[in-house]
Design a protein around this motif. Sequence first.
Motif, PDB file in Angstrom:
ATOM      1  N   ALA A   6      71.229 -66.315  21.878  1.00 10.23           N
ATOM      2  CA  ALA A   6      70.731 -66.394  20.503  1.00 10.23           C
ATOM      3  C   ALA A   6      71.195 -65.189  19.692  1.00 10.23           C
ATOM      4  N   PRO A   7      71.344 -65.352  18.370  1.00 10.16           N
ATOM      5  CA  PRO A   7      71.666 -64.195  17.524  1.00 10.16           C
ATOM      6  C   PRO A   7      70.573 -63.141  17.626  1.00 10.16           C
ATOM      7  N   LEU A   8      70.957 -61.894  17.476  1.00 10.16           N
ATOM      8  CA  LEU A   8      70.018 -60.780  17.474  1.00 10.16           C
ATOM      9  C   LEU A   8      69.816 -60.324  16.037  1.00 10.16           C
ATOM     10  N   LEU A   9      68.555 -60.155  15.655  1.00 14.86           N
ATOM     11  CA  LEU A   9      68.210 -59.718  14.293  1.00 14.86           C
ATOM     12  C   LEU A   9      67.660 -58.302  14.358  1.00 14.86           C
ATOM     13  N   GLY A  11      64.901 -54.427  16.915  1.00 22.92           N
ATOM     14  CA  GLY A  11      65.720 -55.623  17.068  1.00 22.92           C
ATOM     15  C   GLY A  11      65.036 -56.649  17.950  1.00 22.92           C
ATOM     16  N   ARG A  12      65.372 -57.917  17.745  1.00 26.89           N
ATOM     17  CA  ARG A  12      64.816 -59.004  18.556  1.00 26.89           C
ATOM     18  C   ARG A  12      65.802 -60.170  18.558  1.00 26.89           C
ATOM     19  N   ALA A  13      65.684 -60.976  19.607  1.00 26.96           N
ATOM     20  CA  ALA A  13      66.480 -62.194  19.679  1.00 26.96           C
ATOM     21  C   ALA A  13      65.737 -63.310  18.969  1.00 26.96           C
ATOM     22  N   VAL A  27      73.659 -59.905  14.823  1.00 36.10           N
ATOM     23  CA  VAL A  27      74.710 -59.713  15.816  1.00 36.10           C
ATOM     24  C   VAL A  27      74.856 -61.007  16.611  1.00 36.10           C
ATOM     25  N   LEU A  28      76.022 -61.621  16.536  1.00 37.50           N
ATOM     26  CA  LEU A  28      76.377 -62.803  17.317  1.00 37.50           C
ATOM     27  C   LEU A  28      77.420 -62.384  18.352  1.00 37.50           C
ATOM     28  N   HIS A  29      77.285 -62.870  19.572  1.00 38.96           N
ATOM     29  CA  HIS A  29      78.239 -62.470  20.609  1.00 38.96           C
ATOM     30  C   HIS A  29      78.356 -63.562  21.652  1.00 38.96           C
ATOM     31  N   PRO A  77      72.088 -56.677  34.190  1.00 40.76           N
ATOM     32  CA  PRO A  77      70.683 -56.409  33.906  1.00 40.76           C
ATOM     33  C   PRO A  77      70.582 -55.415  32.750  1.00 40.76           C
ATOM     34  N   GLY A  78      69.777 -55.780  31.773  1.00 38.89           N
ATOM     35  CA  GLY A  78      69.592 -54.874  30.638  1.00 38.89           C
ATOM     36  C   GLY A  78      70.687 -54.950  29.613  1.00 38.89           C
ATOM     37  N   GLY A  79      71.610 -55.944  29.732  1.00 43.66           N
ATOM     38  CA  GLY A  79      72.705 -56.037  28.776  1.00 43.66           C
ATOM     39  C   GLY A  79      72.214 -56.269  27.365  1.00 43.66           C
ATOM     40  N   ILE A  80      71.289 -57.236  27.187  1.00 43.64           N
ATOM     41  CA  ILE A  80      70.723 -57.504  25.860  1.00 43.64           C
ATOM     42  C   ILE A  80      69.880 -56.321  25.408  1.00 43.64           C
TER      43      ILE A  80
END
Length: 475
Positions: free
Chosen positions: A369-372, A378-380, A411-413, A427-430
């Motif tokens: 999902a995009p991150l805002l 920040g949140r997904a 942020v889109l990835h 782990p912890g990438g997001i």
Amino acid sequence: MPSHLFADRPAQPPEPGSVDALISQTRRLRGGVDAVRRDTVVDDDDVQGRWQRALCDLAVHHLDDLREQLDQLKEGLPPAPALQGLTEPGPEADADGTPQTRVGSAEWNLLTDEVTWSDELFQIFGRPPEAGPLPLDELGSILFSEDQPLLTAMVTACLVDGKPIDGEFRIVRSDGRVRTLHMRGEPVLDSDGCTASMWAVLRDVSELRRSQRAVRESRDSLQRRREIAQTEHRLAVELQEAVLPPWRGSLRFPHGDTGALDVAAHYLPSASSALIGGDWYDALELADGCSLLTVGDLTGHGVTATSGMAMMLGALRGMAMAGIEPGPLMGWLNQLQEASAQPALGSAVCCRYDPARRTLSWAQSGHPAPLLFRGGAGRALVPPEGVLLGATSGAAYGQAEERLEAGDVLVLHTDGLASGDTGAVRPGGIERLLALAPRFTAARSAQECLRTVLEEFGEGDREDGACILVARIAD
């Protein structure tokens, strides 16, 4: 009649101990190479493995020859006739288990028409001893027709001009087997300097040449595979560069309006530059003043993946320009992927931003999902329903809406951004992305935010390439 080359040479055998050591070393080395050959697993598509196996086979043949020659060296010079020492190698098994000797000798006396063959030469030719040796003028009758002129030329040069014989030809034995023989010989002169006889040593090199041919063919095949891979890689890179947006730096959609988007994007290659995948990103101003934001990825690598990506991105652009909303658009992409001649799974996120209302309508197909980012946090975004493209026929895709504010950063990835050398998400990438929120808040442009992401994720051991797109709502 012994060759005049050996008549005046006394035997000078080496010390037995040193030859024994060499024999032992050769046997150990042969055993090691044979072990490597047995452990080399080869399938139909493993060109590299076939090349390695062929090299091992060739090395084993050479080591067998060396061992036999060392055994002869250990025994010393045999009794007359002098050529007999060249006919004592150990037998090897033919393809069907029939013992095969490698070296035999012959002498053709031109004065008496007497022909002498060693027992080993009868075995090499597959000729029963009671049939007698072949006269020189009949030897060519069992050769391949294309090899007969070579034998004629060698024998003529030897008998007329006194030149040594050194050449190879193929014979067809009485049992139908084809063997490749290497013949070396010399004329034997009488006291008047005339050719009295011709002696020769004939070696069966069929298996050796087969191994050399296998090495050559597998090497050539491997080289062709590499050339094809290089060509496909170049085409994949060129196709990717042609399809992805050519702009660098930031874009603004629409120009100068309040609530406009400031956009920056980047493609991150995999640790192995040879792996060009189906990742894409795009930002496009639509006819009604809205903006399209999208990233996605198709499974696979090379030209197949990039050509599929080009088809998907082209269809996505066309449908977005026609005003199709993100949810229904994903459904059409899923049908397109099902009908593709080269089916593959795909994930994507498609966003439609309305600057007048500052709303983001979006859909996804099994994609992160995009991150805002807003106010230092920040949140997904909560994803609507959606499965991978091409996974299920007639799949329905939901659509979500999010209200944005001035200074917000999206942020889109693709999932390769936060994956490691196994392709799995670290782990912890997001969380690492979300931890950049304070820096995004302090940034004044999308390009500055993008540099922040690249500083954190730009270097690494990712298995796949990745796309990153940053969009900032203008103040």
